[in-house]
Each structure stands twice: as C-alpha cells, then as structure tokens.
Design an enzyme around this catalytic site. Structure first.
Site, PDB file in Angstrom:
ATOM      1  N   ARG A   1      33.591  87.425  82.373  1.00 26.71           N
ATOM      2  CA  ARG A   1      34.447  88.531  81.967  1.00 26.71           C
ATOM      3  C   ARG A   1      33.875  89.111  80.685  1.00 26.71           C
ATOM      4  O   ARG A   1      33.533  88.362  79.764  1.00 26.71           O
ATOM      5  CB  ARG A   1      35.875  88.035  81.702  1.00 26.71           C
ATOM      6  CG  ARG A   1      36.856  89.133  81.428  1.00 26.71           C
ATOM      7  CD  ARG A   1      38.182  88.632  80.910  1.00 26.71           C
ATOM      8  NE  ARG A   1      38.103  88.323  79.475  1.00 26.71           N
ATOM      9  CZ  ARG A   1      39.181  88.030  78.748  1.00 26.71           C
ATOM     10  NH1 ARG A   1      40.383  87.965  79.328  1.00 26.71           N
ATOM     11  NH2 ARG A   1      39.047  87.775  77.447  1.00 26.71           N
TER      12      ARG A   1
ATOM     13  N   TYR B   1      41.552  93.523  71.905  1.00 28.53           N
ATOM     14  CA  TYR B   1      41.874  92.303  72.662  1.00 28.53           C
ATOM     15  C   TYR B   1      40.597  91.651  73.188  1.00 28.53           C
ATOM     16  O   TYR B   1      39.694  92.350  73.649  1.00 28.53           O
ATOM     17  CB  TYR B   1      42.770  92.615  73.877  1.00 28.53           C
ATOM     18  CG  TYR B   1      42.668  91.463  74.834  1.00 28.53           C
ATOM     19  CD1 TYR B   1      41.868  91.521  75.970  1.00 28.53           C
ATOM     20  CD2 TYR B   1      43.248  90.242  74.492  1.00 28.53           C
ATOM     21  CE1 TYR B   1      41.696  90.409  76.780  1.00 28.53           C
ATOM     22  CE2 TYR B   1      43.072  89.132  75.288  1.00 28.53           C
ATOM     23  CZ  TYR B   1      42.293  89.217  76.427  1.00 28.53           C
ATOM     24  OH  TYR B   1      42.106  88.102  77.204  1.00 28.53           O
TER      25      TYR B   1
ATOM     26  N   ASP C   1      39.073  92.986  81.609  1.00 26.68           N
ATOM     27  CA  ASP C   1      40.523  92.957  81.460  1.00 26.68           C
ATOM     28  C   ASP C   1      40.967  94.159  80.619  1.00 26.68           C
ATOM     29  O   ASP C   1      40.667  94.231  79.427  1.00 26.68           O
ATOM     30  CB  ASP C   1      40.920  91.650  80.751  1.00 26.68           C
ATOM     31  CG  ASP C   1      42.412  91.358  80.827  1.00 26.68           C
ATOM     32  OD1 ASP C   1      42.796  90.205  80.604  1.00 26.68           O
ATOM     33  OD2 ASP C   1      43.179  92.311  81.122  1.00 26.68           O
TER      34      ASP C   1
ATOM     35  N   HIS D   1      43.992  94.828  80.010  1.00 27.91           N
ATOM     36  CA  HIS D   1      45.097  94.233  79.258  1.00 27.91           C
ATOM     37  C   HIS D   1      46.298  95.161  79.110  1.00 27.91           C
ATOM     38  O   HIS D   1      46.820  95.347  77.996  1.00 27.91           O
ATOM     39  CB  HIS D   1      44.592  93.773  77.886  1.00 27.91           C
ATOM     40  CG  HIS D   1      45.147  92.428  77.501  1.00 27.91           C
ATOM     41  ND1 HIS D   1      46.118  92.291  76.556  1.00 27.91           N
ATOM     42  CD2 HIS D   1      44.869  91.186  77.930  1.00 27.91           C
ATOM     43  CE1 HIS D   1      46.433  91.002  76.410  1.00 27.91           C
ATOM     44  NE2 HIS D   1      45.671  90.308  77.238  1.00 27.91           N
TER      45      HIS D   1
ATOM     46  N   GLU E   1      41.115  94.027  85.591  1.00 26.65           N
ATOM     47  CA  GLU E   1      42.373  93.284  85.459  1.00 26.65           C
ATOM     48  C   GLU E   1      43.401  94.047  84.629  1.00 26.65           C
ATOM     49  O   GLU E   1      43.055  94.707  83.651  1.00 26.65           O
ATOM     50  CB  GLU E   1      42.088  91.938  84.799  1.00 26.65           C
ATOM     51  CG  GLU E   1      43.297  91.081  84.555  1.00 26.65           C
ATOM     52  CD  GLU E   1      42.950  89.770  83.887  1.00 26.65           C
ATOM     53  OE1 GLU E   1      41.751  89.430  83.794  1.00 26.65           O
ATOM     54  OE2 GLU E   1      43.876  89.088  83.413  1.00 26.65           O
TER      55      GLU E   1
ATOM     56  N   GLU F   1      49.348  88.025  85.478  1.00 25.81           N
ATOM     57  CA  GLU F   1      49.450  86.872  84.567  1.00 25.81           C
ATOM     58  C   GLU F   1      50.770  86.865  83.801  1.00 25.81           C
ATOM     59  O   GLU F   1      51.208  85.811  83.359  1.00 25.81           O
ATOM     60  CB  GLU F   1      48.288  86.838  83.581  1.00 25.81           C
ATOM     61  CG  GLU F   1      48.287  87.942  82.570  1.00 25.81           C
ATOM     62  CD  GLU F   1      47.090  87.864  81.641  1.00 25.81           C
ATOM     63  OE1 GLU F   1      45.952  87.755  82.134  1.00 25.81           O
ATOM     64  OE2 GLU F   1      47.295  87.885  80.427  1.00 25.81           O
TER      65      GLU F   1
ATOM     66  N   ARG G   1      47.474  86.868  89.755  1.00 22.83           N
ATOM     67  CA  ARG G   1      46.965  86.212  88.553  1.00 22.83           C
ATOM     68  C   ARG G   1      47.923  85.215  87.899  1.00 22.83           C
ATOM     69  O   ARG G   1      47.615  84.685  86.841  1.00 22.83           O
ATOM     70  CB  ARG G   1      46.627  87.278  87.513  1.00 22.83           C
ATOM     71  CG  ARG G   1      45.386  88.062  87.822  1.00 22.83           C
ATOM     72  CD  ARG G   1      44.135  87.284  87.434  1.00 22.83           C
ATOM     73  NE  ARG G   1      43.950  87.260  85.982  1.00 22.83           N
ATOM     74  CZ  ARG G   1      43.547  86.197  85.296  1.00 22.83           C
ATOM     75  NH1 ARG G   1      43.322  85.060  85.930  1.00 22.83           N
ATOM     76  NH2 ARG G   1      43.387  86.243  83.993  1.00 22.83           N
TER      77      ARG G   1
ATOM     78  N   GLU H   1      40.066  81.339  86.350  1.00 22.58           N
ATOM     79  CA  GLU H   1      39.697  81.629  84.959  1.00 22.58           C
ATOM     80  C   GLU H   1      39.627  80.300  84.215  1.00 22.58           C
ATOM     81  O   GLU H   1      40.511  79.445  84.362  1.00 22.58           O
ATOM     82  CB  GLU H   1      40.748  82.517  84.320  1.00 22.58           C
ATOM     83  CG  GLU H   1      40.487  82.832  82.853  1.00 22.58           C
ATOM     84  CD  GLU H   1      41.542  83.755  82.277  1.00 22.58           C
ATOM     85  OE1 GLU H   1      42.592  83.937  82.917  1.00 22.58           O
ATOM     86  OE2 GLU H   1      41.298  84.313  81.200  1.00 22.58           O
TER      87      GLU H   1
ATOM     88  N   TRP I   1      49.842  95.435  73.995  1.00 19.10           N
ATOM     89  CA  TRP I   1      48.697  94.687  73.436  1.00 19.10           C
ATOM     90  C   TRP I   1      47.850  94.129  74.560  1.00 19.10           C
ATOM     91  O   TRP I   1      48.360  93.639  75.546  1.00 19.10           O
ATOM     92  CB  TRP I   1      49.175  93.533  72.567  1.00 19.10           C
ATOM     93  CG  TRP I   1      48.016  92.706  72.074  1.00 19.10           C
ATOM     94  CD1 TRP I   1      47.073  93.061  71.131  1.00 19.10           C
ATOM     95  CD2 TRP I   1      47.633  91.398  72.515  1.00 19.10           C
ATOM     96  NE1 TRP I   1      46.158  92.078  70.962  1.00 19.10           N
ATOM     97  CE2 TRP I   1      46.464  91.036  71.794  1.00 19.10           C
ATOM     98  CE3 TRP I   1      48.153  90.509  73.451  1.00 19.10           C
ATOM     99  CZ2 TRP I   1      45.818  89.803  71.986  1.00 19.10           C
ATOM    100  CZ3 TRP I   1      47.516  89.292  73.631  1.00 19.10           C
ATOM    101  CH2 TRP I   1      46.375  88.962  72.898  1.00 19.10           C
TER     102      TRP I   1
HETATM  103  C1  CS2 Z   1      44.165  87.282  78.976  1.00 15.03           C
HETATM  104  C2  CS2 Z   1      44.867  86.202  78.201  1.00 15.03           C
HETATM  105  O1  CS2 Z   1      42.940  85.515  79.916  1.00 15.03           O
HETATM  106  C3  CS2 Z   1      43.395  86.649  80.117  1.00 15.03           C
HETATM  107  O2  CS2 Z   1      43.258  87.274  81.167  1.00 15.03           O
HETATM  108  O3  CS2 Z   1      44.972  88.309  79.434  1.00 15.03           O
HETATM  109  O4  CS2 Z   1      43.963  85.726  77.255  1.00 15.03           O
HETATM  110  C4  CS2 Z   1      46.127  86.628  77.469  1.00 15.03           C
HETATM  111  O5  CS2 Z   1      45.817  87.607  76.506  1.00 15.03           O
HETATM  112  C5  CS2 Z   1      46.724  85.420  76.784  1.00 15.03           C
HETATM  113  O6  CS2 Z   1      46.874  84.403  77.733  1.00 15.03           O
HETATM  114  C6  CS2 Z   1      48.074  85.731  76.170  1.00 15.03           C
HETATM  115  O7  CS2 Z   1      48.650  84.557  75.677  1.00 15.03           O
HETATM  116 MG    MG Z   2      44.362  88.955  81.363  1.00 15.15          MG
END
Ligand code: CS2
Ligand code: MG
Length: 404
Positions: A147, A159, A212, A214, A238, A264, A285, A341, A404
């Site tokens: 990634r 991020y 990602d 995000h 993602e 996620e 996810r 992941e 975020w």
């Molecule tokens: C991220 C995560 O791994 C990912 O795909 O989106 O690192 C996410 O930011 C964190 O798990 C938040 O706690």
């Molecule tokens: Mg993520």
C-alpha cells in the site's frame, strides 16, 4: 462447562490494547480483542460494567446464543463500541471451543482452503523519493503487495505518513488530545497520479499496489480519481468516499473499474447491504475486532461471496495480535479470501502477546496451536498501563473539519 471469570486487560506496549480473558471452570481460557483506537475506555466499561456480569455461569460452548443475547438482549444495537465488546466475547469463546477440541481455530471454520495467507504491507513517505525507499523496504521484508501513501505538496501532515512527519513540538505535547492535521482535496487529487506514475516507473506494472483515500473524497471526486488512476492498475482504491451513504458508490462504480475496498469502520452486515447487493465494491474490509467477532465475519464473507466480493480483513497495528490471529484463521479457511492487511507489531507487543502465527515471504499462517494460538503475558502487560491517546482530526485550509 461454565464461565467462572472474565477480565478486561488494558495494556499499552507502545499503543493501547484492550483484551478480554474468559476462564472456564475447567481452567480453559480464551482471549478476545476489544481495541477501538481512540475510544478504548468506552469498550472497557461496556465489557466490565454491562457484559461480564452476564457471562458468569453461562456455557462457553453456546457461542451463537451468547452472540445473539449480547446483540439483541442489549436492546440498543450496532455501533463500534457495542460490536467491539461483542467481538471480544465471541472471539474468546471460539478460542475456548477450539482449545477444548485440541485444534487450531481454522479447523473449526471448515479447515484450510489454501496453504498460506497473502498479505500487503504499508509503504509511506513524505515525498516520492522517501516513498520509493519505503516500497523497497517492504519488498525486502518479503511483502508481495504494497500500500502506497505519501505526503501532499503544501500539506504539513497526511494520513498514513508518519515517522518524522513534521508535527511540531506543541502538537506532540497534546498527544493526549487529537492532533490536528491539514488537508486539501484538490492538491491530493492532482498529486496522487504523479505518485502512482513514479511508483509504476520504478517498480514496473506487475507489483500489486494499493492506496487508501481514507474517506476524504466526495463520490464525484472519487469517480474522477478512479478514472484518472485506472492506467496504474491498482489492486484496490480503499475508502474512496465516506460510505455511510452506500448509494454514493453507484456514481463511482459508473465511472471507473478500479477495484474498490470499503468497510474497516463498518460493524454490522447492514452497513454493507447496498454495497454487496449491487456489487458496488470488490473487497469487504471489516476487522474481527470491530464487527462482532468470528461468528458474524463468517456470515459476512458468505453474503459477500454471492456477489463475488472477497475478504480483506483490516490489519493495522491497532488491531492487537489477538484480533490479528482471529483474522488469519478466517483467512486460511474462507473460500472468498482476498488479501490480509498486515502492519505487524512492535517487539514489545509481540512479547506481551506471544502468538503462533508467522509471517514469511509475504504470507501469514495461523500456526497449529489449539485455539487462536495467542497467550497474553499478564505480568508484562501490567507494566504498560493505558496511555490517553486519540486519532488525529483533519481540517481544510479554511479550518473546516474534514474526514480524517
Ligand atoms: C487504515 C488504518 O490500515 C488502514 O487501512 O485505514 O490505519 C486506520 O487509519 C486506523 O486503523 C485507525 O485506527
Ligand atoms: Mg484504511
């Protein structure tokens, strides 16, 4: 068999983790991960004050009934805190059941559907040269998929880019409060194609690349980006847009064939219904830790399989080795496995949570230890108490709060 004890163990070997440990009258113990990054203590209370009293004296083998009791019996359903608490109970009960059977958990989930579990690692850099070095480092560690995340010109922090990111001392002092990061969607949209062009020209067309976004784009912006980066043949894009409004992905899907991964932050199957029914995504996810445990994850993957959607369990460093172990057992067993992941954990975390799973040549295997294959060193854990910590927040250049 009866549950005679259930304790919530909070430890911070570099970052906070919340673990539920259930003990039966036969002395068999089970572990469950209840870590919710930035809101850990809410889950601690939910478990200690409202769930543990309900568990004592119950039969640990009644996993489905316990799950339904905790989900429906609370009246107030769904949400990350509730589902993380239920996940910890469910995972611990599967750990116990598998230990009683003397089998690794994956054997109770249908046995192995593959020999090993494909993973992807995180490469990041404040700029493109630093990112390219980070990709090389992941490849040297054995990862076969990577990634890629970078800083954006004009932005202080982004991020997924850390280790030396320019967070000034004042912000570091505020670590017990959310760090404020800055964001500019236009700058990001202009920059990402350049980043992917550089990575492809350095590493060629075959390396599976993931990115990602995000949750930061509108569906229109995600559709535009997806179209623009198709030529870089990503393994997936993602969280291209906040997906509470699942219908937003219809616009994205109409304009791009870039594979989409979402979920996620989802904690029940209802968060996915439109996305799966209309095949608006390619990977689900959710993490065992945030989706209510092993029991609902199996149901999610079977539901997703009907639309040829694959698993991609969330596995950053804020999923504990207990949650990671549960994921890897599922990964080995389910047919519609996609990718796992795997950020790995610090050496100290791996001392606190000794685990049977292994990482080798870019792949994971859960090991053959009975249950999850994880033991928690409570004495070592006790030496690293909870540290208040929050996830960052994002603000646009005009100060508007952004995802975020
Ligand atoms: C991220 C995560 O791994 C990912 O795909 O989106 O690192 C996410 O930011 C964190 O798990 C938040 O706690
Ligand atoms: Mg993520």
């Amino acid at each position: 068999m009866k549950i005679v004890d259930a304790r919530v163990i909070v430890t911070s070997p570099g970052r906070n983790f919340v673990t539920l440990k259930i003990t039966t009258d036969d002395g068999v113990t089970g572990l469950g991960d209840a870590t919710l990054n930035g809101r850990e203590l809410a889950v601690v209370s939910y478990l200690r004050d409202h769930v543990v009293p309900l568990l004592i004296g119950t039969d640990p083998h009644r996993i489905e009934d316990t799950w339904q009791t905790l989900y429906r019996g609370a009246y107030w359903r769904r949400g990350p805190v509730t589902m993380a608490a239920i996940a910890a109970v469910d995972t611990a009960l599967w750990d116990i059941k598998a230990k009683v059977c003397g089998l690794p958990l994956y054997q109770l989930l249908g046995g192995a559907s593959r020999d090993r579990v494909r993973t992807y690692g995180h490469a990041n850099g404040r700029d493109i040269p630093e990112l390219l070095d980070s990709v090389r480092a992941r490849l040297a560690e054995g990862y076969k998929s990577v990634r890629v995340q970078t800083g954006v010109p004009g932005l202080q922090t982004v991020y997924g880019v850390h280790a030396g990111t320019a967070i000034d001392a004042a912000q570091l002092d505020q670590r017990a409060l959310p760090v404020v990061e800055d964001w500019d969607t236009g700058a990001y949209l202009r920059h990402l194609p350049r980043v992917l062009e550089a990575v492809r020209s350095e590493f060629g067309p075959d390396l599976p690349l993931l990115h990602d976004a995000h949750h930061r784009l509108t569906p229109q912006q995600a559709a535009r980006l997806g179209k623009e980066i198709e030529r870089y043949d990503l393994f997936w894009l993602e969280d291209c847009t906040p997906a509470e409004d699942q219908r937003g992905l219809r616009l994205v899907r109409q304009h791009t064939t870039v594979p989409l991964a979402i979920g996620e932050v989802f904690n029940t199957v209802f968060d996915y219904q439109t996305l799966i029914d209309e095949q608006l995504i390619d990977y689900v996810r959710s993490a065992v830790t945030h989706f209510g445990g092993v029991t609902p994850m199996r149901k999610l993957f079977d539901y997703a399989a009907q639309r040829q959607i694959k698993s991609a369990i969330h596995g950053p460093e804020d999923i504990s080795p207990v949650g990671m172990a549960a994921a890897i057992h599922l990964d080995l067993a389910v047919h519609n496995f996609g990718i796992q992941e795997y950020s790995g954990h610090t050496a100290l975390t791996n001392e606190v949570f000794r685990h049977a799973y292994t990482f080798d040549d870019g792949h994971l295997h859960p090991g053959e230890a009975p249950g999850l294959g994880v033991e928690l060193d409570e004495e070592l854990a006790a030496g690293h108490p909870y540290v208040p910590a929050y996830l960052p927040v994002n603000r646009l250049q005009d100060g508007t709060l952004h995802d975020w």
